[in-house]
Motif scaffolding. Sequence first.
Motif, PDB file in Angstrom:
ATOM      1  N   PRO A   1      20.006  21.535  -5.352  1.00  0.00           N
ATOM      2  CA  PRO A   1      20.535  22.220  -4.169  1.00  0.00           C
ATOM      3  C   PRO A   1      20.434  21.422  -2.879  1.00  0.00           C
ATOM      4  N   ASP A   2      19.519  20.453  -2.824  1.00  0.00           N
ATOM      5  CA  ASP A   2      19.368  19.647  -1.611  1.00  0.00           C
ATOM      6  C   ASP A   2      19.966  18.252  -1.761  1.00  0.00           C
ATOM      7  N   ASP A   3      20.745  18.032  -2.831  1.00  0.00           N
ATOM      8  CA  ASP A   3      21.380  16.725  -3.087  1.00  0.00           C
ATOM      9  C   ASP A   3      20.339  15.617  -3.197  1.00  0.00           C
ATOM     10  N   ARG A   4      19.173  15.973  -3.642  1.00  0.00           N
ATOM     11  CA  ARG A   4      18.057  15.022  -3.702  1.00  0.00           C
ATOM     12  C   ARG A   4      18.331  13.902  -4.702  1.00  0.00           C
ATOM     13  N   VAL A   5      18.767  14.266  -5.887  1.00  0.00           N
ATOM     14  CA  VAL A   5      19.026  13.265  -6.922  1.00  0.00           C
ATOM     15  C   VAL A   5      20.238  12.419  -6.547  1.00  0.00           C
ATOM     16  N   LEU A   6      21.271  13.077  -6.055  1.00  0.00           N
ATOM     17  CA  LEU A   6      22.468  12.354  -5.608  1.00  0.00           C
ATOM     18  C   LEU A   6      22.123  11.308  -4.560  1.00  0.00           C
ATOM     19  N   ARG A   7      21.344  11.686  -3.553  1.00  0.00           N
ATOM     20  CA  ARG A   7      21.002  10.751  -2.480  1.00  0.00           C
ATOM     21  C   ARG A   7      20.201   9.560  -3.014  1.00  0.00           C
ATOM     22  N   ALA A   8      19.241   9.855  -3.888  1.00  0.00           N
ATOM     23  CA  ALA A   8      18.407   8.776  -4.422  1.00  0.00           C
ATOM     24  C   ALA A   8      19.236   7.788  -5.228  1.00  0.00           C
ATOM     25  N   ALA A   9      20.146   8.308  -6.058  1.00  0.00           N
ATOM     26  CA  ALA A   9      20.974   7.429  -6.887  1.00  0.00           C
ATOM     27  C   ALA A   9      21.959   6.637  -6.044  1.00  0.00           C
TER      28      ALA A   9
END
Length: 382
Positions: free
Chosen positions: A91-99
Amino acid sequence: MNLPLVFDDRLTHDPDGPVLLVGGYGTVGAELARLAAPGLPLLLTGRSEQRGAALARQLGTARVTVRRWDLADPAPFAAAVRAVVGVVNDPDDRVLRAAARAGVPFVDVTRWTARLQRAATVAALLRPAAPVLLSSAWMGGVTSLVAAALAERLGGAAHVETAVRWDLADRAGADSVEFMDRLGLDYEVVRDGRRQSVAPLGGARTVRIGGSPTLVAGIDTPEQFTLPLTLGTTTATTRIGFSSRAGTTALLAARRAGFFRWGRGERWQPARRALLYSPGEGGVARLRIDVAHGGRSLSAVVEDGAGQAHLTAVGALLGLRRVLGTDGAAPPVGVVFPEQTPRPGAAVTDLAALGVTVTVTDTGADTGDGTDRAAQRAGAAA
């Protein structure tokens, strides 16, 4: 817990490293792990290492490792990986941002439309050097892949109508029914080339999906947003219905009573989800996609006897192959959607190789709405 807007997760790109499956031992994640483990080293993460370790033992390969990464816990996560597949809500785009920041190829199959739109914006702002495939169309992007395959045969996809038959006996993860929380919110669609706002569960009709007349009604899904942008579709509609006609009728009655409007808060979440989330031991995933263009139309019935979690995992695996460039074409650049595959004609064959049956029928003249008229009459008599 109030999470920070910026996380200190540190992924790095290692072309020889494992593929990170975030949520890799949930309902869909475990299916994806089973499909991917024979050919790829995997790193499975989630909230419970014990649960992941049990799946790793079941997979029976030393190339599967397990770590804890709870997206609700702000503690930073670090790993060197070849690619990332998100199979749990982010929900916080955490994985997207890290990748994206690390230049790691990324696939996501978990977002409803509004979150997909936000993710596309976030990714565009980050200007990722590696591909970002947002494959949250129904069943991990399978609907969009099949639509693209039919569009290639027809020379376009002016109209795309998708009808989903949800088997109430099937297994389902809790995340898979989050769209129930959005049945009180209007959403945007494209009809006859014009964007308009519609209410959920509208446009109810009976569609024959395989051999089963199924009462279906409209829901908000990402392909209704992406197909007009990618394939030039002028009408895109997705509808869903239960394997039990009585169940769908009850859902429509709840909508008419205004339940999804006045019951939108957290207090009513268990009641909303109880209308759909009663997972069984296993069922069959079935859906129908009608594509019309230039006066012709084709219909495809997609069936997976292993159920909807397996079908979603199949879509995720095909997405992983796409971003890695192991599907016979070079990997994409930047943000893409599943229907932008450079190999649309191979979609049916690729699905068949993974146990998914796709039956394509030439339905003749374009009816303009993809409805099976014989099914409509049969359903009315049921």
